[in-house]
Design an enzyme around this catalytic site. Structure first.
Site, short mmCIF file in Angstrom:
data_model
loop_
_atom_site.label_atom_id
_atom_site.label_comp_id
_atom_site.label_asym_id
_atom_site.label_seq_id
_atom_site.Cartn_x
_atom_site.Cartn_y
_atom_site.Cartn_z
N LYS A 43 -13.38 -1.04 6.48
CA LYS A 43 -13.98 -1.78 5.38
C LYS A 43 -15.03 -2.78 5.87
O LYS A 43 -16.14 -2.82 5.35
CB LYS A 43 -12.89 -2.53 4.61
CG LYS A 43 -12.16 -1.69 3.59
CD LYS A 43 -11.12 -0.79 4.14
CE LYS A 43 -10.47 0.03 3.05
NZ LYS A 43 -9.37 0.84 3.52
N ALA B 61 -6.57 -5.06 7.19
CA ALA B 61 -7.55 -4.02 6.91
C ALA B 61 -8.78 -4.55 6.20
O ALA B 61 -9.74 -3.80 6.00
CB ALA B 61 -6.91 -2.92 6.05
N TRP C 72 0.87 -1.18 0.00
CA TRP C 72 0.00 0.00 0.00
C TRP C 72 0.91 1.23 0.00
O TRP C 72 1.78 1.34 0.88
CB TRP C 72 -0.88 -0.05 1.26
CG TRP C 72 -1.87 1.06 1.39
CD1 TRP C 72 -2.73 1.51 0.43
CD2 TRP C 72 -2.12 1.85 2.56
NE1 TRP C 72 -3.50 2.53 0.94
CE2 TRP C 72 -3.14 2.76 2.23
CE3 TRP C 72 -1.58 1.87 3.84
CZ2 TRP C 72 -3.64 3.69 3.14
CZ3 TRP C 72 -2.08 2.79 4.75
CH2 TRP C 72 -3.10 3.68 4.40
N ASP D 4 -0.64 -5.84 8.99
CA ASP D 4 -1.68 -4.87 8.68
C ASP D 4 -2.88 -5.68 8.19
O ASP D 4 -2.81 -6.35 7.16
CB ASP D 4 -1.16 -3.92 7.57
CG ASP D 4 -2.13 -2.78 7.30
OD1 ASP D 4 -3.26 -2.82 7.82
OD2 ASP D 4 -1.76 -1.87 6.54
#
Ligand code: LMR
Length: 394
Positions: free
Chosen positions: A243, A210, A127, A208
Site C-alpha cells: 500500500k 500493512a 482481516w 501486522d
C-alpha cells in the site's frame, strides 16, 4: 484424483472485486478491495517507484538469486522504516516475503513450528484472510472483542478482559495502525495498557502493519509497533509495502522476528530461511529492490514521502467530507466516527442486507460486513453514497 477436492468458499473481498467488474452500470462505485485510488479512480505507479524502476533498468546487470532471506539491504531498510532502532538490529531475524500476506503466513508457520498448540488471539473482527490462513494451517483461533458496534470505536474494556485470558505460549495478533476492517484504532494510553497485559500474561505479540503512512503519518503510524517491540521479550512483525509504495502486484513484504535472547535470533533466522525454502525458495526481489533504492536515496525518499503524504491527506479529506455530508443530510452527528477512523477503511456498522440493498439499488460495492474503502470515493460520489446510506436506513 482431483475429483476428491472440496469446493472452497470464495474470499469475500476478492468475490466482491469480481462482482464489481461484472456490473455494467457506469454509475457503480467501488469501495471494496483495499487499493488506493486517486480522484479519477486510478491507482497510478508512484513517482519514486517509476524513477527507481528506470534506474534499476539501467543499472541492474544480473537477476541471479539473492538469498533465502532476500537481500539483507531490504531487511535493513525496512527495519529502519518500521522500527527506527527501537530494538537493536542484532535482535531481529528477518526474511523478505511475497507481500504482507506472505509475512503473515510465514509468521503463523513459525509459531506452529515452535508451539503447535499455541492459540492465536485475533481481533473480532480482523482481516478475514487472517482467519482463513490460521484455519488452513489447523491452528487454534481465539477472538478478542475489538469493535463497539454502537460507538464504532474500540471496545477497549472488552478487548482488555479478553486479552487477559491469553497465556505464555499464545500469540496476540494486533494491527499496528489503520485497523482492517474497522478503521478504529487504539490510542497511546491504550497501547501501553495492552503491552502491560502482554507482559503479565507472557503472550507473544504479532503485529501486522500493512498501512504505515496511511493513518496519522509515516512515523506516527509506527510508534505503537516500536513501543511494543521495545517492551516485550519476543515479538513478530509482518510488514507490507503493497500500500504505502503502491506496489501491490510486486508482492513485497518483510517478516521480522525479534528476540532479546541473542541465541534465539540465529535460530529464528535459520528457521525463517527454512520456511522460505519450503514454501517458495527465494522470495521475490523486484519490489524489495525498488523499496530499498527509494529508502536509501535522499531525493527518491523525499519524493516518495511527499506523494504518500498527499495520499494520506486525500483520504483524510474524503473522510471529513463524507462525515460532513452525512451530518448535513441526517441532521445528526451519528456518523462523526468516520472522521475519527484512520487508514483506508471504515466499518459503517450496518447489516449485510443493507449493504446488499445499496449494491443492488445504487451500485455501491462495500464488503458485506459494511467495510468501505474510503479511497474509492471522490467529491462527486460522496453525496451519492451519503444519500444511499440514509435511504438504506443505516
Ligand atoms: C484488503 O483487505 O482489501 C486488502 O488487504 C487486499 C486483500 O488482499 O484482501
Amino acid at each position: 484424483m482431483f475429483e476428491t477436492l472440496e469446493a472452497r468458499p470464495a474470499d469475500g473481498i476478492l468475490a466482491l472485486m469480481q462482482m464489481y467488474h461484472d456490473d455494467p452500470r457506469e454509475t457503480k462505485i467501488d469501495l471494496g478491495v483495499g487499493v488506493y485510488k486517486d480522484a479519477n479512480g486510478l491507482t497510478p505507479v508512484m513517482r519514486a517507484v517509476k524513477a527507481a524502476e528506470h534506474k534499476l533498468w539501467e543499472t541492474q546487470d544480473t537477476k541471479v538469486y539473492t538469498g533465502l532471506a532476500g537481500d539483507p539491504a531490504f531487511a535493513d531498510a525496512l527495519f529502519d522504516l518500521v522500527l527506527d532502532g527501537a530494538v537493536p538490529r542484532e535482535t531481529v531475524a528477518a526474511v523478505a516475503t511475497p507481500g504482507g500476506t506472505g509475512a503473515v503466513r510465514q509468521a503463523f508457520e513459525l509459531v506452529r513450528l515452535a508451539r503447535p498448540d499455541a492459540r492465536v488471539f485475533v481481533s473480532d473482527p480482523t482481516w478475514p484472510n487472517h482467519i482463513s490462513i490460521l484455519g488452513y494451517l489447523g491452528m487454534n483461533i481465539e477472538r478478542y472483542r475489538y469493535f463497539d458496534e454502537a460507538t464504532r470505536a474500540v471496545d477497549f474494556d472488552g478487548m482488555m478482559s479478553d486479552l487477559k485470558t491469553a497465556k505464555a505460549g499464545d500469540v496476540v495478533l494486533l494491527h499496528g495502525c489503520c485497523h482492517n476492517p474497522t478503521g478504529a484504532n487504539l490510542n497511546a494510553t491504550e497501547w501501553q495498557a495492552v503491552i502491560n497485559v502482554l507482559l503479565e500474561t507472557g503472550a507473544v505479540p504479532m503485529i501486522d502493519i500493512a498501512y504505515q503512512g496511511f493513518g496519522d503519518g509515516l512515523k506516527e503510524d509506527a510508534l505503537a509497533t516500536r513501543l511494543v517491540a521495545a517492551s516485550v521479550p519476543e515479538c513478530l512483525i509482518a510488514a507490507s509495502c503493497s500500500k504505502n509504495f503502491g506496489i501491490y502486484r510486486e508482492r513485497t513484504g518483510l517478516l521480522m522476528a525479534i528476540s532479546q535472547d541473542a541465541g534465539a535470533r540465529k535460530l529464528n533466522q535459520d528457521t525463517l530461511a527454512f520456511l522460505n525454502r519450503q514454501n517458495y525458495s527465494f522470495p521475490p526481489d523486484h519490489g524489495a529492490r525498488l523499496v530499498t533504492m527509494i529508502l536509501n536515496d535522499e531525493a527518491l525518499r523525499a519524493d516518495w514521502q511527499a506523494e504518500l503524504e498527499e495520499v494520506r491527506q486525500n483520504m483524510l479529506g474524503l473522510r471529513q467530507q463524507l462525515a460532513e455530508e452525512l451530518r448535513r443530510i441526517s441532521g445528526s452527528d451519528r456518523f462523526g466516527f468516520l472522521a475519527q477512523h484512520r487508514g483506508m477503511f471504515s466499518r459503517l456498522g450496518t447489516s449485510p442486507d443493507k449493504v446488499a440493498a445499496m449494491r443492488e439499488k445504487n451500485g455501491i460495492y462495500m464488503v458485506a460486513d459494511s467495510r468501505m474503502n474510503i479511497a474509492g470515493l471522490n467529491a462527486r460520489t460522496i453525496p451519492i453514497l451519503a444519500k444511499a446510506i440514509i435511504e438504506a436506513g443505516v
